[in-house]
Design an enzyme around this catalytic site. Sequence first.
Site, mmCIF file in Angstrom:
data_model
loop_
_atom_site.group_PDB
_atom_site.id
_atom_site.type_symbol
_atom_site.label_atom_id
_atom_site.label_comp_id
_atom_site.label_asym_id
_atom_site.label_seq_id
_atom_site.Cartn_x
_atom_site.Cartn_y
_atom_site.Cartn_z
ATOM 1 N N GLY A 53 2.536 3.741 -4.531
ATOM 2 C CA GLY A 53 2.167 2.638 -3.628
ATOM 3 C C GLY A 53 2.620 2.825 -2.204
ATOM 4 O O GLY A 53 2.857 3.950 -1.757
ATOM 5 N N LEU A 61 -4.238 3.501 -9.214
ATOM 6 C CA LEU A 61 -3.549 3.939 -7.994
ATOM 7 C C LEU A 61 -2.474 5.006 -8.267
ATOM 8 O O LEU A 61 -1.571 4.791 -9.070
ATOM 9 C CB LEU A 61 -2.889 2.723 -7.311
ATOM 10 C CG LEU A 61 -2.158 3.011 -5.992
ATOM 11 C CD1 LEU A 61 -3.114 3.469 -4.911
ATOM 12 C CD2 LEU A 61 -1.379 1.784 -5.531
ATOM 13 N N ASP A 62 -2.571 6.145 -7.562
ATOM 14 C CA ASP A 62 -1.560 7.198 -7.605
ATOM 15 C C ASP A 62 -1.308 7.727 -9.021
ATOM 16 O O ASP A 62 -0.224 8.242 -9.309
ATOM 17 C CB ASP A 62 -0.231 6.701 -6.992
ATOM 18 C CG ASP A 62 -0.372 6.358 -5.515
ATOM 19 O OD1 ASP A 62 -1.262 6.917 -4.858
ATOM 20 O OD2 ASP A 62 0.408 5.526 -5.023
ATOM 21 N N ALA A 63 -2.294 7.585 -9.895
ATOM 22 C CA ALA A 63 -2.086 7.988 -11.286
ATOM 23 C C ALA A 63 -2.972 9.148 -11.721
ATOM 24 O O ALA A 63 -2.901 9.577 -12.867
ATOM 25 C CB ALA A 63 -2.310 6.794 -12.215
#
Lengths: 291, 291, 291, 291
Positions: free
Chosen positions: D208, D234-236
Amino acid sequence: MSAPSDARLADVGRLVVRCPDRPGIVAVLSRLMADAGANITESQQHSSDPVGGTFTLRLEFVLADLATRRLQLEAALAGLAGEWQFTWRLTEAARKPRLAVFVSTADHVLQELLYRVGSGDLRAEVAAVVSNHLDLEPVARAAGVPFHHVPVTPATKDAAEARALELVGDVDLVVLARYMQIVSADFCSRFPERLINIHHSFLPAFVGANPYRAAHDRGVKLIGATAHYVTAELDAGPIIEQEVARVDHRATVEDMRRIGRYVERQVLAQAVTWHVEDRVIVEGDRTIVFA
Amino acid sequence: MSAPSDARLADVGRLVVRCPDRPGIVAVLSRLMADAGANITESQQHSSDPVGGTFTLRLEFVLADLATRRLQLEAALAGLAGEWQFTWRLTEAARKPRLAVFVSTADHVLQELLYRVGSGDLRAEVAAVVSNHLDLEPVARAAGVPFHHVPVTPATKDAAEARALELVGDVDLVVLARYMQIVSADFCSRFPERLINIHHSFLPAFVGANPYRAAHDRGVKLIGATAHYVTAELDAGPIIEQEVARVDHRATVEDMRRIGRYVERQVLAQAVTWHVEDRVIVEGDRTIVFA
Amino acid sequence: MSAPSDARLADVGRLVVRCPDRPGIVAVLSRLMADAGANITESQQHSSDPVGGTFTLRLEFVLADLATRRLQLEAALAGLAGEWQFTWRLTEAARKPRLAVFVSTADHVLQELLYRVGSGDLRAEVAAVVSNHLDLEPVARAAGVPFHHVPVTPATKDAAEARALELVGDVDLVVLARYMQIVSADFCSRFPERLINIHHSFLPAFVGANPYRAAHDRGVKLIGATAHYVTAELDAGPIIEQEVARVDHRATVEDMRRIGRYVERQVLAQAVTWHVEDRVIVEGDRTIVFA
Amino acid sequence: MSAPSDARLADVGRLVVRCPDRPGIVAVLSRLMADAGANITESQQHSSDPVGGTFTLRLEFVLADLATRRLQLEAALAGLAGEWQFTWRLTEAARKPRLAVFVSTADHVLQELLYRVGSGDLRAEVAAVVSNHLDLEPVARAAGVPFHHVPVTPATKDAAEARALELVGDVDLVVLARYMQIVSADFCSRFPERLINIHHSFLPAFVGANPYRAAHDRGVKLIGATAHYVTAELDAGPIIEQEVARVDHRATVEDMRRIGRYVERQVLAQAVTWHVEDRVIVEGDRTIVFA
């Protein structure tokens, strides 16, 4: 990188093949392995030059009942070797190579090798520790490894080497683990590509004695260690592995020695591990390392 | 590591003091700074030897209205310098040192310096780019930096250096950013401890020309770069910074050059940054780096 | 980084001072040390904020006959402590801190600590090894260290901790060397800033159990280890040191465990070494490390 | 690692094959290539599991007149694909993939990509730069790359994405080079395994916004950056590359941002380079990287 579980280790083999590079060689070898019933789990190859170079292939494979079927596989390889002009080395992963470790008084590299052998990270057997000093006898004894004390003086060097050879007997690899003696050309020639030394500098910088002193005086910001095969020329054999550590202006020669010990033990242990896993192939003055 | 915010940059000073090591020197200097109203925000010191060695101190401090009160501070330092036998250098962080960058045809190091100057990570002004080739004129022009073309041949070397000196005028630091020419001893002597070169090997390995070729032929597993002050002896000046990158048997000489470029630009940019922040002090053949 | 030679170790002291940041504090302390006849050989300081922050100073010094003159030095410090609102810690380098090492079944970190203590690189005494398993009793015994077997079950945890505390007695530092048990808040509170754990991930990634499994499933390209002071919140205490190792897609969870062991032992040994040399100061949730 | 010389680049091809692992697949494929007259210069393979896993093979080969004979090769592959259940991707090294680079106001990653494209280290064409700000228009213009300004607000996000898609047109890869906007699931779905982001932390730590602030507050000793394929979460998405840099207690959040920029640009440029060389294969939540 990945080690097969021990349960099936008896079925795991490694094949290293070298030949003049020529289209079709991979097809031929992979067909041979498939026909033999081998399942290839790892494969790495290298061409020194696509045109006129040498092709090197390393396979790791699973073949049920390998010990028994090994002869059959070797016969198949022999049948093709002439046509494709290849040489090969076939090893069973279950067999632990026998090492002779030569040391002087510093224990850090020996301790590391013994620790890794004990933990199973280095699949080998330390058959003997040889030293020109008595300091490390307790270390060898504690690990259950025979220790041979072979003093060396300039006058007795030839006899000492002969005595050491006799004592260690038949081994797969000789490791100079901070031995601090220059071995003779004759000694080297008995262990072609099977004699590994750790030098306490990032070669070719600081060849010879007292590299940390020289590194300090030159004011380097990185110190290093180099594991290499030993050849008749001092510190000039094919490099297997190198690593460095950062130092700053505060570091004395003694600090560099202390910091360097942890680099040396890591570099030598890594080089020996790759060697016993048949991952290192000498090519002229250089090495191919299928890490 | 921490840079003060620009708002108060005008108040930030740096003091480097050197003297024979002697108990009480820190007390004396810190009292002097406290009495001057300076608040020390960073302090690093080094003794080359507690007995008979040289003591080096670097302070970063905040002093309101530094530009005005600087003379007063210098007078106080001068008053003590005799008794304690120290030399000092006092700089205002707000002043940007002027750099002359000498290049040949390779752009990577120049680009990096220009990028860092532009981003403010390297607080300096590139006053001029000098080259014996025309290739990088557009790079300099795009950055708004004067470019001087000064061809060099063995026969015209002295004249070329003289011409270059004239063109760059008064600069604080000369950076050889892959200049590929050996500068004369006379040239070196004009920029004592103010002439930095990037050599594309981890010195002292591979001194001289074609280090990547030599590294390849030796079969090293790490390639490196070294930023150092230039002295009359080739590649032998005090080292400021070194770094390495890992290569394997697949790397050709060209691959090493390519990989090495990213190491070179990082190492030189770091060395120049430390230099302009007064973090590097030459001590004999070595450097103290208060990073 | 540099260790004084043993000959004069009895004269080497370390002083750590903390106080609200205020101009003049360095002058006052260095005057005090100079007046006491102490020669400062290493000095590091940090301000958490030049305005309203905390000032931390670590000195290493040589003072002839330190053991005798220590009281005098402490009296001088006490005389200033009120005015400058500082707290201090004064230690003699010759005194070896006593460690209790808690382990489970994995031996690599314990072996490393014992090796470094034996080699003198870590100046400390391992006073006791405590384990909830019997596996590592031989390792402790071989090093001449008392081993205490204290089984733990969820039901007996409080009693087990009490028993362990009784057995280890008065120690300077407790090291959780892959202990694999979550210690109670009460246990933590008995060793404020004196209880170090090694967690096998780069925190804050992969808090809790099975970090290598989690790292593998997330597909990370770097695995890591973190040494930190233990607080009541799991894996959330101030970090002392972290390091990583590169892995690729071939690495199984078991490979990561194997590779990670060498990172863990390095990181924990480094953190413990810095701690016993008074180089680590806790500041809120973070640490200052005067490495 | 080794790039063929440009002279014969037109003859260089790359083949990536994936299928259920099954003995004999290598023999079949290498026979097919040999029969087609292709000389394999680089070969890497991976089995996710020797039993029931997925087999992945990447070949680099030289085939005279590749552009013409490509159809023939594809026909041969198609003829075997059913029996061996494989999928494949065949690319010509001479063809430069087209990239769209999305940025916000920070220029370091964009500059690095443009530099590497210009130097030839990254064989790709930057077809367009898209930004929600105007700051980097001069950077794009200087490199001769079309710049599209597409402002984004929460209310206009869908329309902005649609506009951006229209402007960039047909590209092979979209790179989020510190774009600082969360792209929609719909946007992601248009570039499956062709949308790369650089996140300024070592994921999965600090997912994040504001990761350097979070890293500072947690007191980590290493900061990092992660290049990954973007998925709806997100960001995964699958990680391609990660790297870290060391920081100490002196580093402010701003210092971390500054140091981190050099890690970010290196990590993203490496990931993009591997991607355009067909070295990255997504396997579930992870990537295989044939570096």
